[in-house]
Design an enzyme around this catalytic site. Structure first.
Site, PDB file in Angstrom:
ATOM      1  N   ASN A   9     100.627  68.479  60.703  1.00 38.11           N
ATOM      2  CA  ASN A   9     101.447  67.455  60.059  1.00 38.11           C
ATOM      3  C   ASN A   9     101.568  67.733  58.547  1.00 38.11           C
ATOM      4  OD1 ASN A   9     102.286  65.065  58.804  1.00 38.11           O
ATOM      5  ND2 ASN A   9     101.452  63.795  60.462  1.00 38.11           N
ATOM      6  N   ASP A  68      90.007  62.276  62.700  1.00 33.19           N
ATOM      7  CA  ASP A  68      90.402  61.571  63.914  1.00 33.19           C
ATOM      8  C   ASP A  68      90.326  60.075  63.614  1.00 33.19           C
ATOM      9  OD1 ASP A  68      91.427  61.836  66.499  1.00 33.19           O
ATOM     10  OD2 ASP A  68      89.515  61.387  67.418  1.00 33.19           O
ATOM     11  N   ARG A 177      92.415  55.746  56.536  1.00 29.96           N
ATOM     12  CA  ARG A 177      92.585  57.156  56.182  1.00 29.96           C
ATOM     13  C   ARG A 177      92.467  57.351  54.681  1.00 29.96           C
ATOM     14  NH1 ARG A 177      95.549  58.359  59.949  1.00 29.96           N
ATOM     15  NH2 ARG A 177      97.187  57.035  59.161  1.00 29.96           N
TER      16      ARG A 177
HETATM   17  P1  IMP Z   1      95.179  60.397  64.588  1.00 32.88           P
HETATM   18  O1  IMP Z   1      93.771  60.770  64.896  1.00 32.88           O
HETATM   19  O2  IMP Z   1      95.457  60.282  63.117  1.00 32.88           O
HETATM   20  O3  IMP Z   1      96.172  61.282  65.310  1.00 32.88           O
HETATM   21  O4  IMP Z   1      95.393  58.914  65.184  1.00 32.88           O
HETATM   22  C1  IMP Z   1      95.263  58.613  66.574  1.00 32.88           C
HETATM   23  C2  IMP Z   1      96.141  57.427  66.940  1.00 32.88           C
HETATM   24  O5  IMP Z   1      95.672  56.255  66.249  1.00 32.88           O
HETATM   25  C3  IMP Z   1      97.603  57.577  66.529  1.00 32.88           C
HETATM   26  O6  IMP Z   1      98.346  58.209  67.541  1.00 32.88           O
HETATM   27  C4  IMP Z   1      98.032  56.127  66.335  1.00 32.88           C
HETATM   28  O7  IMP Z   1      98.370  55.548  67.561  1.00 32.88           O
HETATM   29  C5  IMP Z   1      96.774  55.461  65.829  1.00 32.88           C
HETATM   30  N1  IMP Z   1      96.776  55.412  64.342  1.00 32.88           N
HETATM   31  C6  IMP Z   1      96.103  56.247  63.508  1.00 32.88           C
HETATM   32  N2  IMP Z   1      96.304  55.899  62.222  1.00 32.88           N
HETATM   33  C7  IMP Z   1      97.125  54.823  62.261  1.00 32.88           C
HETATM   34  C8  IMP Z   1      97.702  54.015  61.237  1.00 32.88           C
HETATM   35  O8  IMP Z   1      97.513  54.201  60.031  1.00 32.88           O
HETATM   36  N3  IMP Z   1      98.495  53.001  61.657  1.00 32.88           N
HETATM   37  C9  IMP Z   1      98.735  52.753  62.974  1.00 32.88           C
HETATM   38  N4  IMP Z   1      98.249  53.478  63.959  1.00 32.88           N
HETATM   39  C10 IMP Z   1      97.434  54.517  63.607  1.00 32.88           C
END
Ligand code: IMP
Length: 194
Positions: A9, A68, A177
């Site tokens: 990303n 994650d 995050r």
């Molecule tokens: P990843 O580990 O950043 O890919 O997040 C995993 C999943 O958590 C994503 O596919 C979203 O569904 C959810 N997610 C992660 N961060 C956010 C956020 O800031 N807002 C809303 N959903 C989130």
């Protein structure tokens, strides 16, 4: 110093690069020619972040960090948690995931939830873990159009609007995050003194 951020990303990469000291240059998975899928088979956020960071270390030899994130709903014992991206099924989109969560919480008054981000960093022979948490609650319906994932149904503590109704910069200052990355940045800023 060059270090890999285990993501494809470019948006995430740019955002984190802009926060780091200029002495640290981030490389994406694309930059190092990593096109294979790294399967996230762990049952915890930290486990999945570790799988990604360790894979890059082993297969490509780079210092690396990986993240994650999961949404943890109190009354559902932490669901969807590590399965947030595929809550409504392997190929589910955000709409399906939000609909499933809203239906599970139908009629429930306890809407407490939190987003959690874990970052695992492999630097030389050591491993470091950073965490960021954003507490809030799940709304009864979707509100707002910005952001991604569960943003329209998550209202952070102390605010009257959902994540999807906030400017991205404002979300970044209070988000899970944003907080985890701030810990990582602090670590790198203090590195010469460690
Ligand atoms: P990843 O580990 O950043 O890919 O997040 C995993 C999943 O958590 C994503 O596919 C979203 O569904 C959810 N997610 C992660 N961060 C956010 C956020 O800031 N807002 C809303 N959903 C989130």
């Amino acid at each position: 110093m060059k270090i890999v951020f285990a993501t494809h990303n470019q948006h995430k990469l740019k955002e984190v690069q802009s926060l780091l000291p200029t002495s640290i240059k981030l490389l994406s998975l694309t930059d190092i020619g990593c096109t294979e899928e790294i399967l996230e088979t762990a049952t915890t956020l930290q486990g999945n972040a570790k799988i990604k960071a360790d894979y890059i270390r082993k297969a490509y030899g780079y210092d690396c960090f990986a993240d994650d994130t999961g949404l943890e709903v109190a009354i559902l014992y932490g669901e969807p948690g590590v399965y947030s991206a595929r809550y409504a099924g392997a190929n589910a989109d955000s709409e399906a995931n939000m609909n499933k969560l809203l239906s599970k919480l139908k009629g429930k008054n306890n809407r407490q939830a939190q987003f959690k981000t874990i970052i695992v960093l492999n630097l030389q022979d050591s491993q470091y873990v950073f965490e960021g948490v954003c507490k809030g609650e799940i709304l009864h319906k979707k509100n707002g159009k910005q952001g991604f994932g569960y943003d329209p149904i998550f209202k952070p503590e102390g605010y009257d609007v959902s994540f999807a109704q906030m400017p991205m910069e404002e979300k970044g200052t209070i988000s899970h995050r944003g907080k985890a990355v701030a810990e990582l940045v602090k670590f790198f800023e203090e590195l010469p003194r460690k």
